[in-house]
Scaffold this motif. Structure first.
Motif, short mmCIF file in Angstrom:
data_model
loop_
_atom_site.label_atom_id
_atom_site.label_comp_id
_atom_site.label_asym_id
_atom_site.label_seq_id
_atom_site.Cartn_x
_atom_site.Cartn_y
_atom_site.Cartn_z
N GLY A 1 0.78 -1.23 0.00
CA GLY A 1 0.00 0.00 0.00
C GLY A 1 0.81 1.28 0.00
N TYR A 2 2.13 1.17 -0.11
CA TYR A 2 2.97 2.37 -0.16
C TYR A 2 3.07 2.85 -1.60
CZ TYR A 2 4.11 1.74 4.73
OH TYR A 2 4.01 1.64 6.11
N THR A 3 2.04 3.60 -2.02
CA THR A 3 1.92 4.02 -3.42
C THR A 3 1.75 5.52 -3.57
OG1 THR A 3 -0.46 3.59 -3.28
CG2 THR A 3 0.93 1.80 -4.13
N LYS A 4 1.97 6.28 -2.51
CA LYS A 4 1.80 7.73 -2.56
C LYS A 4 3.09 8.43 -2.13
CE LYS A 4 -3.16 7.60 -1.49
NZ LYS A 4 -4.21 8.07 -0.56
N ALA A 5 3.48 9.46 -2.88
CA ALA A 5 4.71 10.19 -2.60
C ALA A 5 4.70 10.81 -1.20
CB ALA A 5 4.94 11.27 -3.65
N GLU A 6 3.51 11.18 -0.71
CA GLU A 6 3.42 11.83 0.61
C GLU A 6 3.84 10.90 1.75
OE1 GLU A 6 -1.16 12.07 1.60
OE2 GLU A 6 -0.83 11.91 -0.56
N TYR A 7 3.89 9.59 1.49
CA TYR A 7 4.34 8.66 2.52
C TYR A 7 5.86 8.71 2.72
CZ TYR A 7 -0.28 6.43 1.91
OH TYR A 7 -1.62 6.17 1.83
N LYS A 8 6.59 9.36 1.79
CA LYS A 8 8.05 9.45 1.81
C LYS A 8 8.73 8.09 1.67
CE LYS A 8 7.75 13.89 2.47
NZ LYS A 8 8.25 14.58 3.65
N PHE A 9 7.95 7.12 1.26
CA PHE A 9 8.43 5.77 0.94
C PHE A 9 7.40 5.21 -0.02
CE2 PHE A 9 8.66 1.16 1.53
CZ PHE A 9 10.02 0.95 1.40
N GLU A 10 7.76 5.13 -1.30
CA GLU A 10 6.77 4.81 -2.32
C GLU A 10 7.36 3.83 -3.32
OE1 GLU A 10 4.97 5.04 -6.14
OE2 GLU A 10 6.77 6.22 -5.74
N ALA A 11 6.55 2.90 -3.78
CA ALA A 11 7.03 1.74 -4.54
C ALA A 11 7.84 2.11 -5.79
CB ALA A 11 5.84 0.85 -4.93
N GLU A 12 7.37 3.06 -6.56
CA GLU A 12 8.00 3.36 -7.84
C GLU A 12 9.19 4.30 -7.74
OE1 GLU A 12 7.44 1.79 -10.67
OE2 GLU A 12 6.06 0.57 -9.49
N SER A 13 9.24 5.09 -6.67
CA SER A 13 10.28 6.12 -6.59
C SER A 13 11.40 5.82 -5.61
CB SER A 13 9.65 7.47 -6.23
OG SER A 13 9.06 7.42 -4.94
N CYS A 14 11.21 4.86 -4.71
CA CYS A 14 12.25 4.59 -3.71
C CYS A 14 13.50 4.00 -4.38
CB CYS A 14 11.74 3.68 -2.60
SG CYS A 14 11.35 2.00 -3.13
N GLY A 15 14.66 4.34 -3.84
CA GLY A 15 15.90 3.76 -4.33
C GLY A 15 16.06 2.34 -3.80
N ILE A 16 16.63 1.47 -4.63
CA ILE A 16 16.85 0.08 -4.20
C ILE A 16 18.30 -0.29 -4.47
CG2 ILE A 16 16.21 -2.34 -4.56
CD1 ILE A 16 13.41 -1.42 -5.24
N LEU A 17 19.02 -0.57 -3.40
CA LEU A 17 20.43 -0.97 -3.48
C LEU A 17 20.52 -2.46 -3.17
CD1 LEU A 17 23.49 -0.33 -3.62
CD2 LEU A 17 23.38 0.18 -1.17
N THR A 18 21.14 -3.22 -4.07
CA THR A 18 21.25 -4.67 -3.90
C THR A 18 22.71 -5.06 -3.65
OG1 THR A 18 19.39 -5.02 -5.39
CG2 THR A 18 20.80 -6.91 -4.94
N ALA A 19 22.93 -5.83 -2.61
CA ALA A 19 24.28 -6.30 -2.27
C ALA A 19 24.22 -7.78 -1.91
CB ALA A 19 24.86 -5.48 -1.13
N LEU A 20 23.74 -8.59 -2.85
CA LEU A 20 23.69 -10.05 -2.67
C LEU A 20 24.95 -10.67 -3.25
CD1 LEU A 20 19.99 -10.68 -3.78
CD2 LEU A 20 20.87 -10.77 -1.45
N HIS A 21 25.50 -11.66 -2.56
CA HIS A 21 26.67 -12.36 -3.08
C HIS A 21 26.53 -13.86 -2.79
CE1 HIS A 21 28.45 -12.76 0.99
NE2 HIS A 21 27.96 -11.55 1.19
N SER A 22 27.47 -14.65 -3.26
CA SER A 22 27.34 -16.11 -3.16
C SER A 22 27.52 -16.58 -1.73
CB SER A 22 28.37 -16.79 -4.06
OG SER A 22 29.67 -16.43 -3.67
N GLN A 23 26.93 -17.74 -1.45
CA GLN A 23 26.99 -18.33 -0.12
C GLN A 23 28.40 -18.80 0.22
OE1 GLN A 23 25.22 -22.22 0.38
NE2 GLN A 23 24.34 -21.68 2.34
N SER A 24 28.76 -18.72 1.47
CA SER A 24 30.06 -19.20 1.94
C SER A 24 30.22 -20.69 1.65
CB SER A 24 30.19 -18.96 3.46
OG SER A 24 31.22 -19.75 4.00
N GLN A 25 31.34 -21.06 1.05
CA GLN A 25 31.61 -22.47 0.79
C GLN A 25 31.83 -23.25 2.08
OE1 GLN A 25 31.38 -24.21 -2.16
NE2 GLN A 25 30.40 -22.26 -2.70
N ASP A 26 32.28 -22.57 3.13
CA ASP A 26 32.47 -23.24 4.42
C ASP A 26 31.14 -23.72 4.98
OD1 ASP A 26 35.13 -22.71 4.21
OD2 ASP A 26 35.15 -21.06 5.65
N ILE A 27 30.10 -22.88 4.80
CA ILE A 27 28.76 -23.27 5.26
C ILE A 27 28.19 -24.35 4.34
CG2 ILE A 27 26.38 -22.49 5.59
CD1 ILE A 27 27.50 -19.77 6.45
#
Length: 426
Positions: free
Chosen positions: A76-102
């Motif tokens: 339901g976060y679809t309005k700019a006035e919420y200051k957190f909105e689906a289409e405009s928020c920035g998304i930073l991704t930092a996924l990497h591979s699983q540890s081989q030890d695990i």
């Protein structure tokens, strides 16, 4: 002597639950294409920003941004006035591979020898206090915020509602641990500053919201389920009962703009509302090789069977593991003196160990945990929910959608009930 007990819940728009849902949506989209994917996905949400980090081993590619934005919009976060909105928020991704030890400790040539993804202890709990074997305080707290979200999404009543909300329920119990009355309900809901009525804009006040909760929300909750309908009706007529609505007086600023959200920060809301116990490990964003998740579900499955079979009125089950080792280190059962069979709790635990295979691979197979079934768990509790088969939509590696039939909340099934009854002579 009577006593009071309290549980809380939060809505799907609560910042921590936004994070949980994004993490589990990413997990589901990976499992939908690669059931053997290993995923540990953490999400942080704040003003205009989402950060996604973790470790992944997956044969498929998924569009993290598309999944995150769809999840946020569905909440339901679809309005700019919420200051957190689906289409405009920035998304930073930092996924990497699983540890081989695990991975070395988890993966095995023989499936049955699959080791636990980490050490730790997991708990499951059940009580015959409600039809779904959950504590009444938590069940009611969940239902309040769930119903409030339904009203918000219908857009017909309480049209000032915004996505973020919290509930808290305090119930008075007698000496036999039976609920007597609802003592206090606390409801805090994010709202618009003003509402358009006719040709005027009226300020939304706690008094306005309280009136609507009494006239709209509570009657819907009371009629939805007979388990506590009479308690809610009595609550409204009880001069000693307390209904606290937006106690700070204003709740316009909310969601990730009002409070940073993190995956795994509502583990008591996710489980038993303070009843029983918790091992400390969060669930969301983790594939089922992580026993934090799979073994906790299995422990609930067992506890629910013990109570439903009549072994006890209340049951707590603990199971613990060492990383890389398949067999549990320990299994513990506590019936809190409510056992209905002539056995000690230790003897009950011995029977459980013979009935249920708690090696990780066996749990995953029995509960069908490689399905993309997890986003639904990330709001309104992981346990006490309805086992059902649904069709879900996912994104493939090209960004196109496809459907899968998925069975949800398999750990809530009582599929071994007769077997448990037979084992305990019931």
């Amino acid at each position: 002597m009577h006593y009071l007990f309290t549980s809380e819940s939060v809505s799907e728009g609560h910042p921590d639950k936004v994070s949980d849902q994004i993490s589990d949506a990413i997990l589901d989209n990976m499992l939908a294409q690669d059931p053997s994917a290993h995923v540990a996905c953490e999400t942080l949400c704040t003003t205009g920003q989402v950060v996604i980090a973790g470790e992944v081993t997956c044969k498929a590619w998924v569009d993290i941004q598309k999944i995150a934005r769809k999840t946020i919009a569905d909440i339901g976060y679809t309005k700019a006035e919420y200051k957190f909105e689906a289409e405009s928020c920035g998304i930073l991704t930092a996924l990497h591979s699983q540890s081989q030890d695990i991975n070395m400790g988890v993966s095995r040539a023989k499936e049955e020898e699959q080791g636990a993804g980490d050490q730790g202890m997991m708990f499951g709990y059940a009580t015959d206090e409600t039809d779904n074997y959950m504590p009444l305080t938590l069940d009611l707290a969940h239902t309040l915020v769930y119903t409030l979200a339904r009203i918000r999404k219908e857009r017909e009543q309480m049209t000032y509602l915004r996505p973020d909300s919290k509930s808290q329920v305090t119930i008075e119990y007698d000496e036999q641990n039976q609920p007597v009355r609802i003592d206090t309900i606390v409801l805090s809901t994010q709202h618009d500053e003003r509402i358009h009525v006719g040709d005027k804009y009226l300020l939304v006040t706690p008094e306005m919201i309280k009136h609507d909760i009494i006239e709209i929300l509570l009657p819907r909750v009371a009629t939805r389920d007979s388990r506590y309908g009479h308690l809610l009706e009595e609550f409204l007529d009880d001069p000693k009962a307390k209904l606290l609505v937006n106690p700070t007086g204003n709740f316009v600023i909310g969601g990730p703009h009002g409070d940073t959200g993190l995956t795994g920060r509502k583990i008591i809301v996710d489980t038993y509302g303070g009843r029983g116990a918790h091992g400390g490990g969060a669930f969301s964003g983790k594939d089922p090789s992580k026993v934090d998740r799979s073994a906790a579900y299995a422990a609930r499955w067992i506890a629910k069977h013990l109570v439903a079979a009549g072994v006890a009125h209340e049951a707590l089950v603990q199971v613990s593991y060492a990383i890389g080792v398949a067999e549990p280190v320990s299994l513990y059962v506590n019936t809190f003196g409510t056992a209905q069979v002539k056995m000690s709790d230790a003897e009950i635990a011995q029977h459980v160990a013979q009935l249920f295979d708690l090696r990780p691979a066996a749990i995953i197979r029995a509960l069908r945990l490689t399905q993309p079934m997890y986003q639904e768990t990330a709001k309104y509790g992981h346990v006490g929910r309805t086992n059902e088969v649904v069709k879900k939509t996912f994104f493939d590696s090209d960004g196109n959608t496809f459907e899968r039939e998925v069975e949800l909340f398999t750990w809530e099934k009582l599929d071994r009930l007769q077997e448990v009854k037979n084992a305990f002579g019931l």
